[in-house]
Scaffold this active site. Sequence first.
Site, short mmCIF file in Angstrom:
data_model
loop_
_atom_site.label_atom_id
_atom_site.label_comp_id
_atom_site.label_asym_id
_atom_site.label_seq_id
_atom_site.Cartn_x
_atom_site.Cartn_y
_atom_site.Cartn_z
N ASP A 109 4.54 -6.10 3.81
CA ASP A 109 4.08 -5.08 4.74
C ASP A 109 4.43 -5.42 6.19
O ASP A 109 3.82 -4.90 7.12
CB ASP A 109 2.56 -4.92 4.59
CG ASP A 109 2.02 -3.65 5.23
OD1 ASP A 109 2.81 -2.72 5.49
OD2 ASP A 109 0.81 -3.60 5.49
N ASP A 152 6.30 2.20 6.07
CA ASP A 152 5.02 1.48 6.08
C ASP A 152 4.05 2.23 5.17
O ASP A 152 3.43 3.18 5.60
CB ASP A 152 4.50 1.41 7.51
CG ASP A 152 3.18 0.67 7.63
OD1 ASP A 152 2.79 0.00 6.67
OD2 ASP A 152 2.56 0.79 8.70
N HIS A 176 4.54 4.55 12.09
CA HIS A 176 3.51 5.52 12.47
C HIS A 176 4.00 6.62 13.41
O HIS A 176 3.20 7.23 14.11
CB HIS A 176 2.29 4.84 13.11
CG HIS A 176 1.59 3.85 12.24
ND1 HIS A 176 0.41 3.24 12.59
CD2 HIS A 176 1.91 3.35 11.01
CE1 HIS A 176 0.03 2.42 11.63
NE2 HIS A 176 0.94 2.47 10.66
N HIS A 199 0.84 -1.21 0.00
CA HIS A 199 0.00 0.00 0.00
C HIS A 199 0.87 1.24 0.00
O HIS A 199 1.97 1.27 0.57
CB HIS A 199 -0.96 0.01 1.19
CG HIS A 199 -0.32 0.09 2.55
ND1 HIS A 199 -0.05 1.28 3.19
CD2 HIS A 199 0.11 -0.88 3.39
CE1 HIS A 199 0.50 1.05 4.36
NE2 HIS A 199 0.61 -0.27 4.52
N GLU A 224 -4.87 1.57 3.07
CA GLU A 224 -4.71 0.41 3.96
C GLU A 224 -4.65 0.84 5.41
O GLU A 224 -5.16 0.14 6.29
CB GLU A 224 -3.43 -0.35 3.58
CG GLU A 224 -3.25 -1.69 4.29
CD GLU A 224 -2.54 -1.61 5.63
OE1 GLU A 224 -2.51 -2.63 6.35
OE2 GLU A 224 -2.02 -0.51 5.99
N GLU A 225 -4.06 1.99 5.68
CA GLU A 225 -3.87 2.43 7.06
C GLU A 225 -5.18 2.75 7.77
O GLU A 225 -5.22 2.85 8.99
CB GLU A 225 -2.94 3.65 7.10
CG GLU A 225 -1.51 3.36 6.68
CD GLU A 225 -0.75 2.49 7.66
OE1 GLU A 225 -1.35 2.10 8.69
OE2 GLU A 225 0.42 2.20 7.40
N ASP A 240 -0.41 4.45 0.86
CA ASP A 240 -0.81 5.49 1.80
C ASP A 240 0.01 5.36 3.08
O ASP A 240 0.63 4.31 3.34
CB ASP A 240 -2.30 5.39 2.12
CG ASP A 240 -2.66 4.15 2.93
OD1 ASP A 240 -2.23 3.04 2.52
OD2 ASP A 240 -3.36 4.26 3.96
#
Length: 413
Positions: free
Chosen positions: A198, A141, A380, A78, A175-176, A80
């Site tokens: 991932d 990520d 994150h 992903h 995805e997040e 995003d």
Amino acid sequence: MEKLLSRFLEYVKIDTQSNPKSNTTPSTDKQWNLAKKLVTELHQIGMTEVTIDENAYIMASLPSNTKKEVPTIGFIAHFDTSPDFSGFNVRPKVIENYDGKDIVLNTTRNIVLSPDYFEDLRQYKGQTLITTDGTTLLGADDKAGVTEIITAMEYLIEHPEIEHGKIRIGFTPDEEIGRGAHKFDVSKFGAEWAYTMDGSQVGELEYENFNAAGATISIKGKSVHPGYAKNKMINAITLANTYLSLLPQNEVPEKTTGREGFFHVHHIEGTIENAQIELIIRDHDLEHFNARKELLNAIANKLNADFKEKVIGVEIKDQYRNMREKVEPVFHIVSIAEAAMQEVGITPIIKPIRGGTDGSQLSFMGLPCPNIFAGGHNFHGKYEYVPLESMQKAVEVIVKICELTARNRSKDE
């Protein structure tokens, strides 16, 4: 590894944060900026059947170069990044030949990435680390996964002597915020199985994840002048606290690990008349997962009975399931990934995911999809980093999986 590094640095500098409050797909317009760049790059390296749909889902193919009948497999990531921390104006720092000591990310704000706190750092002494500048997340990520997949496809194109079947790749938005697989066209993708790139540290190989649900607890109170409130007032804030006190106090993220499930309260607000609790439920075991959902309703029923009226309402929405149920019947796809890691000198770390990936949803949509490491740590947030050597190993694993899939099929014949 220079091309791998430069490609990754380009991607992380493009802000692609998703937004859970948006109802569009992708949830933010800025995700298109990287999506369109990826489409151009896929054409440039020689991929075929390159498509991007109205929701920014990207797919492309690397045609088979063998006459054998080899299963079509896929790799998915992903593009995003998490809304939990700023992804605007990412300014990555490249630390060559890391000395194993503290890394000062930001002198002005005294933000330090230290192995005394993040012990995993010590295993990367002597390697090249890509970190943040302490003011944003990095975006490994999952831009590390995107980078690795494209780089692996480019390598296979440049090395036609490596025999492989048809390879499909897919890049998803959102995805997040849990929507990465929602509009993924499994039929169009056309792979027999796939892998999401991932995961975190080198060697991670995961085919189990949480069963997941979200819950909203709505509490209705009664506001009465406090001087005359006896037996009349119902304080929704106090009742919210009572409700939470009846949940298992040790079954929370900060006190659980491995396959242990939890309740996680992530938002609470209220007045005397109205309060609301938002929480998530996670458990690898389906029976325990269902019991957790039942407990939320049981607590509400008890308190409603105490007040002889419905003061608490519970709304639970399932989010995703444990992909183990769908992967175990085709366990050879895990075995291929495990063998690929071993052949490139990696010790596989097979463990359950304490979370979920696009792969969990895709597995229940008909595309079995274990998860493989992308190499990053501390996702994150401002302490996020990824070793360049880990990304290179991920590229090697992708290439080897493609090779082993063709080789194993020839053995079967």
